[in-house]
Design a protein around this motif. Structure first.
Motif, PDB file in Angstrom:
ATOM      1  N   PRO A 259       0.830  -1.209   0.000  1.00  0.00           N
ATOM      2  CA  PRO A 259       0.000   0.000   0.000  1.00  0.00           C
ATOM      3  C   PRO A 259       0.865   1.259   0.000  1.00  0.00           C
ATOM      4  N   ARG A 260       0.402   2.270  -0.727  1.00  0.00           N
ATOM      5  CA  ARG A 260       1.134   3.545  -0.723  1.00  0.00           C
ATOM      6  C   ARG A 260       1.047   4.199   0.652  1.00  0.00           C
ATOM      7  N   ARG A 261      -0.114   4.138   1.250  1.00  0.00           N
ATOM      8  CA  ARG A 261      -0.320   4.706   2.584  1.00  0.00           C
ATOM      9  C   ARG A 261      -1.367   3.880   3.316  1.00  0.00           C
ATOM     10  N   LEU A 262      -1.364   3.994   4.637  1.00  0.00           N
ATOM     11  CA  LEU A 262      -2.407   3.382   5.456  1.00  0.00           C
ATOM     12  C   LEU A 262      -3.075   4.447   6.299  1.00  0.00           C
ATOM     13  N   THR A 263      -4.369   4.288   6.501  1.00  0.00           N
ATOM     14  CA  THR A 263      -5.043   5.130   7.477  1.00  0.00           C
ATOM     15  C   THR A 263      -4.597   4.695   8.881  1.00  0.00           C
ATOM     16  N   THR A 264      -4.896   5.524   9.869  1.00  0.00           N
ATOM     17  CA  THR A 264      -4.540   5.181  11.255  1.00  0.00           C
ATOM     18  C   THR A 264      -5.180   3.857  11.653  1.00  0.00           C
ATOM     19  N   GLU A 265      -6.426   3.653  11.261  1.00  0.00           N
ATOM     20  CA  GLU A 265      -7.119   2.407  11.596  1.00  0.00           C
ATOM     21  C   GLU A 265      -6.471   1.212  10.899  1.00  0.00           C
ATOM     22  N   GLN A 266      -6.136   1.382   9.601  1.00  0.00           N
ATOM     23  CA  GLN A 266      -5.488   0.285   8.877  1.00  0.00           C
ATOM     24  C   GLN A 266      -4.127  -0.054   9.480  1.00  0.00           C
ATOM     25  N   LEU A 267      -3.385   0.965   9.860  1.00  0.00           N
ATOM     26  CA  LEU A 267      -2.070   0.722  10.446  1.00  0.00           C
ATOM     27  C   LEU A 267      -2.192  -0.052  11.754  1.00  0.00           C
ATOM     28  N   GLU A 268      -3.146   0.320  12.585  1.00  0.00           N
ATOM     29  CA  GLU A 268      -3.334  -0.388  13.849  1.00  0.00           C
ATOM     30  C   GLU A 268      -3.673  -1.852  13.606  1.00  0.00           C
ATOM     31  N   THR A 269      -4.439  -2.104  12.540  1.00  0.00           N
ATOM     32  CA  THR A 269      -4.805  -3.486  12.223  1.00  0.00           C
ATOM     33  C   THR A 269      -3.599  -4.275  11.732  1.00  0.00           C
ATOM     34  N   TRP A 270      -2.877  -3.722  10.745  1.00  0.00           N
ATOM     35  CA  TRP A 270      -1.814  -4.483  10.099  1.00  0.00           C
ATOM     36  C   TRP A 270      -0.567  -4.617  10.960  1.00  0.00           C
ATOM     37  N   ARG A 271      -0.280  -3.651  11.793  1.00  0.00           N
ATOM     38  CA  ARG A 271       0.942  -3.738  12.592  1.00  0.00           C
ATOM     39  C   ARG A 271       0.873  -4.858  13.624  1.00  0.00           C
ATOM     40  N   SER A 272      -0.323  -5.308  13.947  1.00  0.00           N
ATOM     41  CA  SER A 272      -0.477  -6.374  14.938  1.00  0.00           C
ATOM     42  C   SER A 272      -0.664  -7.748  14.300  1.00  0.00           C
ATOM     43  N   ARG A 273      -0.748  -7.797  12.984  1.00  0.00           N
ATOM     44  CA  ARG A 273      -1.021  -9.071  12.332  1.00  0.00           C
ATOM     45  C   ARG A 273       0.241  -9.924  12.211  1.00  0.00           C
ATOM     46  N   ARG A 274       0.062 -11.222  12.451  1.00  0.00           N
ATOM     47  CA  ARG A 274       1.147 -12.178  12.317  1.00  0.00           C
ATOM     48  C   ARG A 274       0.694 -13.308  11.411  1.00  0.00           C
ATOM     49  N   LEU A 275       1.629 -13.816  10.660  1.00  0.00           N
ATOM     50  CA  LEU A 275       1.334 -14.856   9.682  1.00  0.00           C
ATOM     51  C   LEU A 275       2.268 -16.032   9.958  1.00  0.00           C
ATOM     52  N   PRO A 276       1.729 -17.244  10.169  1.00  0.00           N
ATOM     53  CA  PRO A 276       2.600 -18.382  10.462  1.00  0.00           C
ATOM     54  C   PRO A 276       3.437 -18.783   9.248  1.00  0.00           C
ATOM     55  N   LEU A 277       4.614 -19.286   9.520  1.00  0.00           N
ATOM     56  CA  LEU A 277       5.425 -19.880   8.467  1.00  0.00           C
ATOM     57  C   LEU A 277       4.746 -21.183   8.053  1.00  0.00           C
ATOM     58  N   PRO A 278       4.415 -21.349   6.766  1.00  0.00           N
ATOM     59  CA  PRO A 278       3.673 -22.543   6.351  1.00  0.00           C
ATOM     60  C   PRO A 278       4.425 -23.829   6.688  1.00  0.00           C
ATOM     61  N   ALA A 279       3.792 -24.686   7.456  1.00  0.00           N
ATOM     62  CA  ALA A 279       4.407 -25.944   7.883  1.00  0.00           C
ATOM     63  C   ALA A 279       3.328 -26.836   8.475  1.00  0.00           C
ATOM     64  N   ALA A 280       3.413 -28.122   8.196  1.00  0.00           N
ATOM     65  CA  ALA A 280       2.446 -29.063   8.762  1.00  0.00           C
ATOM     66  C   ALA A 280       2.521 -29.079  10.280  1.00  0.00           C
ATOM     67  N   ARG A 281       3.679 -28.712  10.833  1.00  0.00           N
ATOM     68  CA  ARG A 281       3.871 -28.716  12.287  1.00  0.00           C
ATOM     69  C   ARG A 281       3.111 -27.587  12.972  1.00  0.00           C
ATOM     70  N   TRP A 282       2.639 -26.603  12.194  1.00  0.00           N
ATOM     71  CA  TRP A 282       1.848 -25.501  12.756  1.00  0.00           C
ATOM     72  C   TRP A 282       0.380 -25.730  12.385  1.00  0.00           C
ATOM     73  N   PRO A 283      -0.527 -25.829  13.348  1.00  0.00           N
ATOM     74  CA  PRO A 283      -1.927 -26.144  13.012  1.00  0.00           C
ATOM     75  C   PRO A 283      -2.560 -25.060  12.142  1.00  0.00           C
ATOM     76  N   PHE A 284      -3.259 -25.500  11.110  1.00  0.00           N
ATOM     77  CA  PHE A 284      -3.939 -24.571  10.209  1.00  0.00           C
ATOM     78  C   PHE A 284      -5.248 -24.126  10.853  1.00  0.00           C
ATOM     79  N   ASP A 285      -5.471 -22.812  10.869  1.00  0.00           N
ATOM     80  CA  ASP A 285      -6.680 -22.239  11.463  1.00  0.00           C
ATOM     81  C   ASP A 285      -7.575 -21.712  10.344  1.00  0.00           C
ATOM     82  N   PRO A 286      -8.629 -22.436   9.981  1.00  0.00           N
ATOM     83  CA  PRO A 286      -9.475 -21.999   8.862  1.00  0.00           C
ATOM     84  C   PRO A 286     -10.210 -20.697   9.117  1.00  0.00           C
TER      85      PRO A 286
END
Length: 388
Positions: free
Chosen positions: A277-304
């Motif tokens: 994104p070129r820019r984020l709103t304050t609300e978008q930034l608060e959302t994305w800065r806290s997001r975490r994404l697991p490293l894809p691996a069978a050892r990590w349970p998939f959360d649908p």
């Protein structure tokens, strides 16, 4: 544009909160180097002090073409420093555990980008304000994919699919742009004589490839066994590259489906164009800065139900895989890393200025200083600034 024209143009200092004292079995050092990769510099230190590899620990890999400072520990190491051409080791004290990536708080960078047109340098300077307030997606950058050959196929992709002969061929015989000398010679032999293992063995130089071919001379159909005998550090590189590619692809899809196309620019990575994104709103930034994404691996349970789940399913469908497939069947090792990574990267203390380039008349240099969290890529920051 020129990056790392001189090692002094790319300075990296590793940051840690670890405080050495007088107790503990591990000696802690600050390693300053120029013109060496981290493993090569460690090799010099080990030879000088006659140390086995198992006694030496470090947290991050630092570039050869840079001036870098990082920390290493040595179990019962000498309580003194060492000076070698391009390498300086400073003894800091004792700690209770071997130094690792967990001890890295971040990295401080001082970077000079040279040979820029004045307009490009000015535009990059203007983009720093958006970058300072918004950050950018925390993609793995090109350094993560050094093991991917010219055909851009992934050795670990073949391993996951149980295609061990193809995986071994990619590892031992597929051409690579940086192949030189004996490596290029051996790969050409293997491509011309693949499957005729006694002939290959007779022609190959003494190498890791030759030891694997020797195994195949006695077990000509056991490609799984030959892959299992690849050096552990190579196995780790292959799995890391494919896992990082999948992680990037999931984040790419997640971002592309979360923002209108006209709000996105494209970052040029070796394996494709990735949205930011070129820019984020304050609300978008608060959302994305806290997001975490697991490293894809069978050892990590998939959360649908996870917000990234739909993107992961789309990416894996293109790969003709499912989440539980992300393991190497029939082998105890290697295995994909289990963990999470921040989806977003925010910089600290970003400062930038444009100067006349003293090496390129009538051109400009962009001078940057900033701090990144552990595992984020300074080269991605440069790509974002120069993308506009």
């Amino acid at each position: 544009m020129k990056i790392k024209q001189d090692p002094a143009d790319f300075r990296v200092e590793e940051l840690t909160d670890l405080r050495p004292g007088s107790n503990g079995p591990f000696a802690l050092y600050r390693l300053e180097k120029r013109g060496w990769t981290t493993p090569d510099a460690i090799g010099v230190i080990r030879r000088r002090w006659k140390l086995p590899l198992a006694r030496v620990a470090w947290g991050g890999l630092k570039d050869r073409h840079a001036e870098t400072r990082q920390f290493i520990s040595i179990y019962r190491g000498p309580r003194r420093g060492l000076d070698q051409r391009g390498i300086r080791l400073e003894y800091l004290g004792q700690v209770t555990h071997p130094y690792s990536a967990r001890d890295i708080r971040g990295n401080r960078f001082e970077i000079t980008v040279r040979n820029l047109e004045v307009t490009a340098a000015t535009a990059a300077l203007a983009a720093t304000e958006a970058l300072r307030s918004t950050g950018l997606p925390n993609y793995f950058d090109d350094q993560r994919f050094g093991s991917v050959g010219d055909e851009r196929d992934f050795i670990a992709r073949r391993m996951v699919r149980g295609e061990f002969e193809q995986a071994l061929f990619l590892a031992l015989a597929a051409p690579y742009a940086h192949d030189r000398g004996a490596a290029a010679h051996d790969k050409a032999i293997l491509r011309a004589n693949w499957g005729r293992w006694p002939e290959c063995k007779a022609l190959l130089t003494r190498s890791h490839a030759r030891s694997l071919v020797d195994y195949l001379c006695h077990h000509p159909e056991d490609y799984r066994g030959a892959v299992a005998r690849l050096r552990p550090e190579l196995q780790g590189l292959y799995l890391s590259a494919f896992q990082s590619y999948l992680w990037n692809a999931i984040l790419e899809d997640w971002i592309a489906t979360s923002f209108p196309a006209d709000e996105l620019l494209r970052l040029s990575l070796r394996l494709g164009q990735y949205p930011a994104p070129r820019r984020l709103t304050t609300e978008q930034l608060e959302t994305w800065r806290s997001r975490r994404l697991p490293l894809p691996a069978a050892r990590w349970p998939f959360d649908p139900s996870a917000p990234w789940a739909s993107s992961a399913l789309r990416v894996l469908e293109r790969e003709q895989l499912q989440w539980h497939d992300l393991r190497i069947r029939g082998l105890r090792k290697p295995f994909f890393t289990r963990g999470e990574r921040n989806a977003w990267c925010l910089l600290d203390d970003l400062a930038a200025e444009v100067r006349d380039d003293d090496r390129h008349p009538s051109r400009s240099a962009l001078c940057l200083q900033f701090t990144l969290p552990r595992g984020s890529y300074a080269t991605l920051i440069l790509k974002r600034l120069l993308a506009g």
